[in-house]
Design a protein around this motif. Structure first.
Motif, PDB file in Angstrom:
ATOM      1  N   ALA A  89       9.388 -11.789 -68.501  1.00 49.08           N
ATOM      2  CA  ALA A  89       9.288 -12.519 -67.235  1.00 49.08           C
ATOM      3  C   ALA A  89       7.945 -13.238 -67.134  1.00 49.08           C
ATOM      4  CB  ALA A  89       9.482 -11.560 -66.063  1.00 49.08           C
ATOM      5  N   ARG A  90       6.904 -12.611 -67.636  1.00 48.48           N
ATOM      6  CA  ARG A  90       5.574 -13.235 -67.590  1.00 48.48           C
ATOM      7  C   ARG A  90       5.534 -14.481 -68.471  1.00 48.48           C
ATOM      8  NH1 ARG A  90       1.555 -12.909 -71.073  1.00 48.48           N
ATOM      9  NH2 ARG A  90       2.499 -11.125 -72.171  1.00 48.48           N
ATOM     10  N   LEU A 111       8.121 -16.231 -69.425  1.00 49.90           N
ATOM     11  CA  LEU A 111       9.026 -17.214 -68.831  1.00 49.90           C
ATOM     12  C   LEU A 111       8.293 -18.045 -67.784  1.00 49.90           C
ATOM     13  CD1 LEU A 111      11.917 -18.342 -68.236  1.00 49.90           C
ATOM     14  CD2 LEU A 111      12.146 -16.470 -66.582  1.00 49.90           C
ATOM     15  N   LYS A 112       7.495 -17.400 -66.981  1.00 56.31           N
ATOM     16  CA  LYS A 112       6.766 -18.083 -65.907  1.00 56.31           C
ATOM     17  C   LYS A 112       5.788 -19.118 -66.458  1.00 56.31           C
ATOM     18  CE  LYS A 112       4.191 -17.088 -61.668  1.00 56.31           C
ATOM     19  NZ  LYS A 112       3.614 -16.017 -60.812  1.00 56.31           N
ATOM     20  N   CYS A 167      14.834 -11.126 -66.600  1.00 58.15           N
ATOM     21  CA  CYS A 167      14.742 -11.453 -65.174  1.00 58.15           C
ATOM     22  C   CYS A 167      14.961 -10.195 -64.335  1.00 58.15           C
ATOM     23  CB  CYS A 167      15.777 -12.509 -64.791  1.00 58.15           C
ATOM     24  SG  CYS A 167      15.548 -14.112 -65.594  1.00 58.15           S
ATOM     25  N   HIS A 168      14.367 -10.236 -63.121  1.00 63.21           N
ATOM     26  CA  HIS A 168      14.466  -9.076 -62.229  1.00 63.21           C
ATOM     27  C   HIS A 168      14.793  -9.474 -60.789  1.00 63.21           C
ATOM     28  CE1 HIS A 168      11.649  -8.326 -65.564  1.00 63.21           C
ATOM     29  NE2 HIS A 168      12.218  -7.139 -65.614  1.00 63.21           N
ATOM     30  N   ASN A 169      14.802 -10.775 -60.510  1.00 62.51           N
ATOM     31  CA  ASN A 169      15.041 -11.235 -59.142  1.00 62.51           C
ATOM     32  C   ASN A 169      15.539 -12.679 -59.157  1.00 62.51           C
ATOM     33  OD1 ASN A 169      12.661 -12.936 -59.433  1.00 62.51           O
ATOM     34  ND2 ASN A 169      11.445 -11.093 -59.073  1.00 62.51           N
ATOM     35  N   GLU A 209      14.130 -15.438 -58.057  1.00 57.61           N
ATOM     36  CA  GLU A 209      13.131 -16.418 -58.469  1.00 57.61           C
ATOM     37  C   GLU A 209      13.104 -16.569 -59.989  1.00 57.61           C
ATOM     38  OE1 GLU A 209       8.281 -17.239 -58.134  1.00 57.61           O
ATOM     39  OE2 GLU A 209       9.167 -15.426 -57.269  1.00 57.61           O
ATOM     40  N   GLU A 210      13.135 -15.448 -60.700  1.00 57.49           N
ATOM     41  CA  GLU A 210      13.101 -15.510 -62.155  1.00 57.49           C
ATOM     42  C   GLU A 210      14.400 -16.075 -62.720  1.00 57.49           C
ATOM     43  OE1 GLU A 210       9.979 -11.752 -62.554  1.00 57.49           O
ATOM     44  OE2 GLU A 210      12.072 -11.506 -63.170  1.00 57.49           O
ATOM     45  N   ARG A 233      14.188 -19.781 -62.360  1.00 60.72           N
ATOM     46  CA  ARG A 233      13.281 -20.342 -63.344  1.00 60.72           C
ATOM     47  C   ARG A 233      13.953 -20.445 -64.712  1.00 60.72           C
ATOM     48  NH1 ARG A 233       9.552 -23.943 -64.302  1.00 60.72           N
ATOM     49  NH2 ARG A 233       8.022 -23.334 -65.898  1.00 60.72           N
ATOM     50  N   ALA A 234      14.685 -19.398 -65.100  1.00 62.34           N
ATOM     51  CA  ALA A 234      15.386 -19.409 -66.381  1.00 62.34           C
ATOM     52  C   ALA A 234      16.433 -20.520 -66.414  1.00 62.34           C
ATOM     53  CB  ALA A 234      16.036 -18.053 -66.634  1.00 62.34           C
TER      54      ALA A 234
END
Length: 322
Positions: free
Chosen positions: A219-220, A222-223, A240-242, A244-245, A248-249
């Motif tokens: 996730a880090r 990816l950001k 991903c966990h939420n 927002e992520e 983004r993906a």
């Protein structure tokens, strides 16, 4: 401007005994005419999706569905309409498929689907058709109490016991870049020999240096990615966990993601979990295949499918199997 009506469509990834997928070409007079598609049709008001799917496949192809399960649900907005593609995987059917409405059909290997032109809404369905229902993620060296050479040997042994067409992710943050690279090249040879796809979980820079075909980003990482083209390989995925992520993906064009944690895990006792209801809410908003991850095993596959997942990603259940 009035809101566009959502058209609910049941579609099928039909797989034969040789693992080939059936596709059909749309008539030139139809919406998105001339393009290839996965067979199916509109779900009528009050009609169950499974009933609509069985009816459409009989009408279009002359086959009778014997078993089917959910694969992926995608909502796509065209300029003139919005479509909910409710895609099911059909692996058992009776009858010989043929174009009953005069449409050309073709059985193709999943890997060859990228050679055909589909409507834009079908892009994630093509990815789902090419991906297996399980993602095996390597465990930590510390769990073995092993050296890097012993760890590599153990990975080779375990990978050789997996079925062909499996998907394995090499995740070994304890290794330095040199040891990680050696391990990757060794496993890549074994995976190619066994017909298994290997995903590299590492930095973008290391993946490009190694010439990796598949990269999975944390996730880090990816950001911090700016564009999909920064990765030189073909398959890009992310943790991903939420919401927002996930957004983004999707924005970066990821081919699939893992979404976690669905259930409690031994590695993070007491940590908040999504649970299946929240997992379902997130998959319903997604436009990518999603693997359910966290405290799950093969026994959770049906539950995962029922909640919109491509399948299950497992670390502990695979790592502790031997």
């Amino acid at each position: 401007m009035p809101e566009m009506k959502l058209v609910h469509v049941a579609a099928a990834i039909i797989v034969d005994s040789e693992g080939r997928v059936l596709i059909a070409r749309r008539d030139a007079s139809q919406h998105q005419g001339g393009l290839w598609e996965f067979p199916g049709g509109k779900v009528e008001k009050g009609e169950a999706v499974e009933s609509a799917l069985a009816r459409e496949l009989d009408e279009e192809l002359g086959i009778q569905v014997e078993s089917a399960r959910p694969q992926i649900r995608i909502t796509h907005h065209y300029a003139d309409k919005s479509v909910l593609l409710d895609v099911w995987r059909v692996e058992r059917f009776s009858g010989e498929a043929h174009g009953r409405e005069g449409q050309p059909i073709r059985w193709v290997a999943p890997s060859a689907l990228v050679d055909f032109e589909f409507p834009a809404a079908n892009t994630p369905i093509v990815s789902a058709a090419r991906l297996p229902d399980r993602l095996f993620i390597t465990g930590n060296i510390a769990e073995l109490g092993a050296s890097s050479d012993q760890y590599e040997a153990e990975l080779v042994r375990r990978i050789r016991q997996l079925p062909a067409d499996s998907l394995v992710m090499l995740r070994a943050p304890e290794l330095d870049d040199e040891a990680f690279s050696r391990c990757y090249y060794r496993l890549l040879d074994v995976c190619e020999e066994c017909g298994i796809a290997l995903v590299l979980n590492s930095s973008l820079e290391l993946a490009n240096t190694l010439g990796a075909d598949r990269l999975h980003l944390s996730a880090r990482r990816l950001k911090s990615l700016h564009t999909r083209s920064q990765f030189f390989g073909r398959w890009l995925s992310a943790s991903c966990h939420n919401q927002e992520e996930l957004d983004r993906a999707a924005q970066l064009g990821a081919d699939f993601v893992t979404l976690s944690p669905v259930a409690p895990t031994a590695s993070h006792p007491g940590a908040p979990v999504l649970g299946w209801n929240q997992f379902w809410q997130l998959t319903e908003q997604s436009t990518m295949p999603i693997y359910a991850l966290g405290g799950l095993s093969d026994e959770d596959l049906q539950e995962a499918w029922n909640h919109g997942a491509q399948g299950v990603a497992s670390i502990s259940s695979w790592w502790g199997r031997f």
